[in-house]
Design a protein around this motif. Structure first.
Motif, short mmCIF file in Angstrom:
data_model
loop_
_atom_site.label_atom_id
_atom_site.label_comp_id
_atom_site.label_asym_id
_atom_site.label_seq_id
_atom_site.Cartn_x
_atom_site.Cartn_y
_atom_site.Cartn_z
N ALA A 178 80.45 -74.02 -33.40
CA ALA A 178 79.68 -75.72 -33.36
C ALA A 178 80.35 -77.45 -32.71
CB ALA A 178 78.58 -75.81 -34.60
N ASP A 179 79.59 -77.21 -31.80
CA ASP A 179 80.08 -78.83 -30.89
C ASP A 179 80.19 -79.92 -32.53
OD1 ASP A 179 82.11 -78.00 -28.59
OD2 ASP A 179 80.12 -77.38 -28.09
N MET A 180 78.58 -79.60 -32.59
CA MET A 180 77.93 -80.38 -33.95
C MET A 180 77.40 -80.17 -34.70
SD MET A 180 77.06 -83.85 -31.04
CE MET A 180 76.33 -82.70 -29.66
N LEU A 181 77.25 -80.28 -36.16
CA LEU A 181 76.71 -80.37 -37.22
C LEU A 181 76.02 -80.79 -37.24
CD1 LEU A 181 79.56 -79.23 -39.30
CD2 LEU A 181 78.31 -78.22 -38.20
N ALA A 182 74.32 -80.94 -37.10
CA ALA A 182 73.01 -81.84 -37.53
C ALA A 182 72.58 -81.90 -38.82
CB ALA A 182 71.96 -81.50 -36.15
N VAL A 183 72.92 -82.79 -39.65
CA VAL A 183 72.54 -82.18 -41.37
C VAL A 183 71.47 -84.10 -41.20
CG1 VAL A 183 73.94 -82.33 -43.61
CG2 VAL A 183 75.63 -81.68 -41.02
N ILE A 184 71.61 -83.20 -42.27
CA ILE A 184 69.79 -84.07 -43.04
C ILE A 184 70.03 -84.07 -44.36
CG2 ILE A 184 67.61 -84.52 -42.88
CD1 ILE A 184 67.35 -82.82 -40.52
N ALA A 185 69.91 -82.99 -45.11
CA ALA A 185 68.99 -83.38 -46.04
C ALA A 185 70.30 -82.98 -47.64
CB ALA A 185 68.41 -81.40 -47.15
N ASP A 186 71.87 -82.86 -46.83
CA ASP A 186 72.87 -82.67 -47.77
C ASP A 186 73.61 -84.01 -47.54
OD1 ASP A 186 74.57 -80.95 -49.62
OD2 ASP A 186 76.21 -81.14 -47.51
N LEU A 187 73.29 -85.04 -46.39
CA LEU A 187 74.33 -85.75 -45.93
C LEU A 187 73.27 -87.17 -46.92
CD1 LEU A 187 76.24 -87.82 -44.88
CD2 LEU A 187 74.23 -87.87 -42.59
N LEU A 188 71.77 -87.12 -47.15
CA LEU A 188 70.99 -88.43 -46.98
C LEU A 188 70.62 -87.95 -48.39
CD1 LEU A 188 68.04 -87.84 -44.29
CD2 LEU A 188 70.21 -89.37 -44.35
N ASN A 189 70.75 -87.50 -49.01
CA ASN A 189 70.44 -86.71 -50.96
C ASN A 189 72.20 -87.16 -51.35
OD1 ASN A 189 67.49 -86.59 -50.21
ND2 ASN A 189 68.11 -84.43 -50.60
N ALA A 190 73.39 -87.50 -50.25
CA ALA A 190 74.98 -87.30 -51.31
C ALA A 190 74.28 -88.97 -52.10
CB ALA A 190 75.41 -87.61 -50.29
N PRO A 191 75.05 -89.24 -52.82
CA PRO A 191 74.89 -90.54 -53.65
C PRO A 191 75.76 -91.22 -52.93
CG PRO A 191 75.64 -88.51 -55.50
CD PRO A 191 74.82 -88.00 -54.03
N ASP A 192 76.72 -90.73 -51.82
CA ASP A 192 77.38 -91.98 -51.31
C ASP A 192 77.26 -91.19 -49.85
OD1 ASP A 192 79.40 -93.43 -49.52
OD2 ASP A 192 80.83 -93.94 -51.63
N VAL A 193 76.23 -91.72 -48.82
CA VAL A 193 76.35 -90.99 -47.48
C VAL A 193 77.31 -91.40 -47.03
CG1 VAL A 193 75.20 -91.55 -45.47
CG2 VAL A 193 73.57 -91.67 -47.85
N GLY A 194 78.02 -92.54 -47.09
CA GLY A 194 79.02 -92.63 -46.36
C GLY A 194 80.27 -92.03 -45.75
N GLU A 195 80.78 -92.18 -47.48
CA GLU A 195 81.80 -91.36 -47.98
C GLU A 195 81.72 -89.71 -48.12
OE1 GLU A 195 84.85 -89.63 -49.52
OE2 GLU A 195 84.40 -92.27 -48.95
N LYS A 196 80.66 -89.12 -48.02
CA LYS A 196 79.96 -87.91 -47.01
C LYS A 196 80.33 -87.70 -46.23
CE LYS A 196 77.68 -83.98 -48.61
NZ LYS A 196 78.45 -82.87 -49.75
N ALA A 197 79.63 -88.48 -45.48
CA ALA A 197 80.37 -88.55 -43.43
C ALA A 197 81.19 -88.41 -43.14
CB ALA A 197 79.82 -89.86 -43.06
N LYS A 198 82.02 -89.70 -44.15
CA LYS A 198 83.43 -88.94 -43.67
C LYS A 198 84.17 -87.37 -43.95
CE LYS A 198 84.71 -93.41 -44.41
NZ LYS A 198 84.87 -94.65 -45.76
N ARG A 199 83.80 -86.63 -44.94
CA ARG A 199 84.52 -85.63 -45.22
C ARG A 199 83.35 -84.22 -44.46
NH1 ARG A 199 82.39 -86.90 -50.81
NH2 ARG A 199 80.88 -85.55 -50.70
N PHE A 200 82.66 -85.30 -43.38
CA PHE A 200 82.26 -84.22 -42.94
C PHE A 200 83.44 -84.42 -41.18
CE2 PHE A 200 78.32 -82.74 -44.81
CZ PHE A 200 77.82 -81.96 -44.34
#
Length: 207
Positions: A178-200
């Motif tokens: 996969a060149d990209m990961l389309a993520v919805i629930a695991d990202l949007l439901n995270a307590p800190d969306v920005g931090e979650k995005a950084k970890r991905f």
């Protein structure tokens, strides 16, 4: 076209529309280079208003902003492109509206559909669902990692994996091609969306 990394989908079916713009700001600050707005439940006027605000935000940050399904909204909002499902406007028609410079991605659920999307002139192909997903009630049965690997071997376009992708599952999806990961629930439901995005984002650097 160099497309790689996390591909967040801001779905107003998962979060409130009033929170969507703030989420866009958070993921842009986290370093994402492309994101999508999915707003199937919003009236067209509200969809256009939100999309226009996101397009302006993305433009200032030099980030690609994609509208789900609605080529008309993508055009009017001056988005960077549109993502089309199998029942949406045909790619050729969307291309006439948006022009050659805009990004048009297509959904696929099989190697044959992925190859068809490539032949039609898509800029990327999304394949899934990879895993069980709750954000799309009419989703097909999970396709799995090996099917993703098979498609990667057959197409030249950037490949987006979608469907039930969580942080702990992401490494194997990236390893499969996969060149990209389309993520919805695991990202949007995270307590800190920005931090979650950084970890991905870090996962792509490690794989």
């Amino acid at each position: 076209m160099k497309l790689r990394g996390l591909y967040p989908i801001i779905d107003v079916g998962v979060i409130e529309a009033g929170r969507a713009l703030r989420v866009a700001e958070e993921i842009i600050q986290a370093g994402v280079k492309i994101f999508q707005l999915r707003a199937k439940s919003l009236p067209s006027g509200e969809f256009l208003e939100l999309a226009s605000e996101m397009a302006r935000l993305a433009g200032k940050a030099d980030v690609n902003f994609i509208v789900n399904d609605r080529t008309d909204i993508a055009f009017l909002a001056q988005a960077d492109g549109v993502h089309l499902g199998r029942d949406d406007l045909p790619l050729a028609a969307a291309r006439k509206i948006l022009g050659r410079e805009k990004i048009i991605g297509l959904s696929s659920h099989s190697p044959a559909e992925a190859l068809e999307a490539q032949a039609q002139g898509a800029d990327y192909v999304a394949f899934g669902p990879i895993f069980p997903t709750s954000t799309k009630p009419d989703a097909q049965k999970p396709k799995g990692i090996e099917a993703l690997r098979e498609i990667k071997a057959k197409i030249r376009l950037p490949l987006v994996a979608i469907g039930g992708i969580r942080e702990e599952l992401a490494p194997q999806v990236i390893e499969a091609g996969a060149d990209m990961l389309a993520v919805i629930a695991d990202l949007l439901n995270a307590p800190d969306v920005g931090e979650k995005a950084k970890r991905f984002g870090v996962l792509f650097k490690e794989n």
